[in-house]
Design a protein around this motif. Structure first.
Motif, PDB file in Angstrom:
ATOM      1  N   ARG A  91       0.832  -1.166   0.089  1.00 54.79           N
ATOM      2  CA  ARG A  91      -0.096  -0.131   0.058  1.00 54.79           C
ATOM      3  C   ARG A  91       0.915   1.313   0.018  1.00 54.79           C
ATOM      4  N   MET A  92       0.413   2.253  -0.543  1.00 45.20           N
ATOM      5  CA  MET A  92       1.064   3.718  -0.412  1.00 45.20           C
ATOM      6  C   MET A  92       0.594   4.572   0.296  1.00 45.20           C
ATOM      7  N   ARG A  93       1.323   4.957   1.317  1.00 44.60           N
ATOM      8  CA  ARG A  93       0.835   6.178   1.970  1.00 44.60           C
ATOM      9  C   ARG A  93       2.041   7.202   1.873  1.00 44.60           C
ATOM     10  N   GLN A  94       2.807   7.694   2.793  1.00 48.54           N
ATOM     11  CA  GLN A  94       3.915   8.466   2.549  1.00 48.54           C
ATOM     12  C   GLN A  94       4.929   7.740   2.019  1.00 48.54           C
ATOM     13  N   GLU A  95       5.002   6.392   1.979  1.00 49.82           N
ATOM     14  CA  GLU A  95       6.036   5.643   1.393  1.00 49.82           C
ATOM     15  C   GLU A  95       5.305   4.227   1.188  1.00 49.82           C
ATOM     16  N   ILE A  96       5.864   3.506   0.367  1.00 48.64           N
ATOM     17  CA  ILE A  96       5.452   2.013   0.272  1.00 48.64           C
ATOM     18  C   ILE A  96       5.280   1.397   1.409  1.00 48.64           C
ATOM     19  N   GLU A  97       4.124   0.754   1.655  1.00 46.30           N
ATOM     20  CA  GLU A  97       4.290  -0.071   3.182  1.00 46.30           C
ATOM     21  C   GLU A  97       3.888  -1.401   2.582  1.00 46.30           C
ATOM     22  N   VAL A  98       4.171  -2.365   3.491  1.00 44.83           N
ATOM     23  CA  VAL A  98       3.883  -3.958   3.283  1.00 44.83           C
ATOM     24  C   VAL A  98       2.732  -4.365   4.432  1.00 44.83           C
ATOM     25  N   ASN A  99       1.830  -4.849   3.918  1.00 44.42           N
ATOM     26  CA  ASN A  99       0.724  -5.356   4.904  1.00 44.42           C
ATOM     27  C   ASN A  99       1.035  -6.238   5.573  1.00 44.42           C
ATOM     28  N   ASN A 100       1.710  -7.556   5.073  1.00 46.59           N
ATOM     29  CA  ASN A 100       1.902  -8.738   5.633  1.00 46.59           C
ATOM     30  C   ASN A 100       3.483  -9.164   5.519  1.00 46.59           C
ATOM     31  N   LEU A 101       4.076  -9.281   6.508  1.00 46.68           N
ATOM     32  CA  LEU A 101       5.576  -9.719   6.465  1.00 46.68           C
ATOM     33  C   LEU A 101       5.746 -11.275   6.600  1.00 46.68           C
ATOM     34  N   SER A 102       4.939 -12.031   6.586  1.00 50.39           N
ATOM     35  CA  SER A 102       4.990 -13.351   7.107  1.00 50.39           C
ATOM     36  C   SER A 102       5.671 -14.140   6.029  1.00 50.39           C
ATOM     37  N   LYS A 103       5.883 -13.737   4.676  1.00 48.37           N
ATOM     38  CA  LYS A 103       6.697 -14.443   3.709  1.00 48.37           C
ATOM     39  C   LYS A 103       8.253 -14.018   3.754  1.00 48.37           C
ATOM     40  N   CYS A 104       8.500 -13.073   4.461  1.00 50.17           N
ATOM     41  CA  CYS A 104       9.866 -12.541   4.362  1.00 50.17           C
ATOM     42  C   CYS A 104      10.978 -13.759   4.519  1.00 50.17           C
ATOM     43  N   ALA A 105      12.049 -13.235   3.863  1.00 51.18           N
ATOM     44  CA  ALA A 105      13.124 -14.290   3.903  1.00 51.18           C
ATOM     45  C   ALA A 105      14.312 -13.702   3.344  1.00 51.18           C
ATOM     46  N   TYR A 106      15.511 -14.140   3.842  1.00 49.74           N
ATOM     47  CA  TYR A 106      16.940 -13.738   3.423  1.00 49.74           C
ATOM     48  C   TYR A 106      16.915 -14.210   1.986  1.00 49.74           C
ATOM     49  N   ASP A 107      16.954 -13.023   1.043  1.00 46.05           N
ATOM     50  CA  ASP A 107      17.246 -13.460  -0.459  1.00 46.05           C
ATOM     51  C   ASP A 107      17.814 -12.153  -1.014  1.00 46.05           C
ATOM     52  N   LEU A 108      18.139 -12.254  -2.344  1.00 44.33           N
ATOM     53  CA  LEU A 108      18.513 -10.983  -3.102  1.00 44.33           C
ATOM     54  C   LEU A 108      17.474 -10.029  -3.141  1.00 44.33           C
ATOM     55  N   VAL A 109      17.579  -8.814  -2.817  1.00 39.82           N
ATOM     56  CA  VAL A 109      16.808  -7.675  -3.092  1.00 39.82           C
ATOM     57  C   VAL A 109      16.194  -7.652  -4.496  1.00 39.82           C
ATOM     58  N   GLU A 110      17.169  -7.956  -5.388  1.00 41.19           N
ATOM     59  CA  GLU A 110      16.564  -7.947  -6.808  1.00 41.19           C
ATOM     60  C   GLU A 110      15.409  -8.828  -7.267  1.00 41.19           C
ATOM     61  N   ILE A 111      15.195 -10.078  -6.431  1.00 45.36           N
ATOM     62  CA  ILE A 111      14.266 -10.859  -6.668  1.00 45.36           C
ATOM     63  C   ILE A 111      12.648 -10.040  -6.362  1.00 45.36           C
ATOM     64  N   ASP A 112      12.637  -9.445  -5.288  1.00 51.11           N
ATOM     65  CA  ASP A 112      11.435  -8.710  -4.885  1.00 51.11           C
ATOM     66  C   ASP A 112      11.325  -7.591  -6.360  1.00 51.11           C
ATOM     67  N   GLY A 113      12.192  -6.846  -6.707  1.00 56.97           N
ATOM     68  CA  GLY A 113      11.941  -5.945  -7.716  1.00 56.97           C
ATOM     69  C   GLY A 113      11.493  -6.777  -8.772  1.00 56.97           C
ATOM     70  N   ALA A 114      12.144  -7.847  -9.259  1.00 59.36           N
ATOM     71  CA  ALA A 114      11.856  -8.361 -10.563  1.00 59.36           C
ATOM     72  C   ALA A 114      10.659  -9.022 -10.610  1.00 59.36           C
ATOM     73  N   ASP A 115      10.211  -9.724  -9.037  1.00 58.87           N
ATOM     74  CA  ASP A 115       8.676 -10.148  -9.115  1.00 58.87           C
ATOM     75  C   ASP A 115       7.601  -9.137  -9.080  1.00 58.87           C
ATOM     76  N   LEU A 116       7.654  -7.979  -8.622  1.00 58.90           N
ATOM     77  CA  LEU A 116       6.833  -6.794  -8.775  1.00 58.90           C
ATOM     78  C   LEU A 116       6.865  -6.473 -10.353  1.00 58.90           C
ATOM     79  N   LEU A 117       8.221  -6.222 -10.876  1.00 59.16           N
ATOM     80  CA  LEU A 117       8.008  -5.686 -12.256  1.00 59.16           C
ATOM     81  C   LEU A 117       7.300  -6.950 -13.418  1.00 59.16           C
TER      82      LEU A 117
END
Length: 152
Positions: free
Chosen positions: A48-74
């Motif tokens: 969600r977007m407020r003043q910045e992008i916010e995440v509703n649910n962090l239950s699937k967080c994991a150590y990984d390349l930050v590139e993966i999140d960017g690529a998934d969203l794109l």
């Protein structure tokens, strides 16, 4: 499959080559050194977007390349048919995350890989029956549309 197979196979191979040519193992090492965490769930309902992008649910967080999140969203935006300057978005993402050009190439390769086409080719070959031919043909046509953008 016969009409597009060679083109998509070549593209898949090119994406894999780009990933390895741009130091995939070095990217993993950098990610480990920086203790990078991905949100894992980049679906629009989790952001969600407020003043910045916010995440509703962090239950699937994991150590990984930050590139993966960017690529998934794109990739999700590409599949939805959103017309954007993806190369520029990748560059901006890498600038914000303080990543170098190798990460840009890595993300470009990830979003260019024809996942859907390859998935349905494999499934069709495993089933290998005429009864599902029309079903897989329709899915392959959709996959061709979903995988239409290549940045490599």
């Amino acid at each position: 499959m016969l009409q597009y197979g060679d083109e998509y196979l070549y593209r898949a191979q090119k994406c894999i080559e780009v990933i390895y040519e741009n130091g995939y193992l070095d990217l993993i090492k950098r990610s480990m050194d920086r203790n990078e965490i991905c949100i894992g769930d980049t679906y629009f309902s989790n952001l969600r977007m407020r003043q910045e992008i916010e995440v509703n649910n962090l239950s699937k967080c994991a150590y990984d390349l930050v590139e993966i999140d960017g690529a998934d969203l794109l990739s999700k935006l590409i599949k939805k048919g959103v017309d954007l300057d993806y190369k520029n978005l990748i560059k901006e993402f890498c600038d914000v995350e303080k990543l170098d050009s190798r990460s840009e190439k890595f993300i470009e390769a990830l979003v260019s890989y024809p996942y859907e086409f390859m998935k349905y080719c494999i499934r069709y070959n495993k089933k290998n029956g005429e009864e599902g031919k029309e079903k897989y043909e329709a899915k392959l046509q959709k996959a061709i549309k979903d995988d239409s953008i290549s940045l490599v």
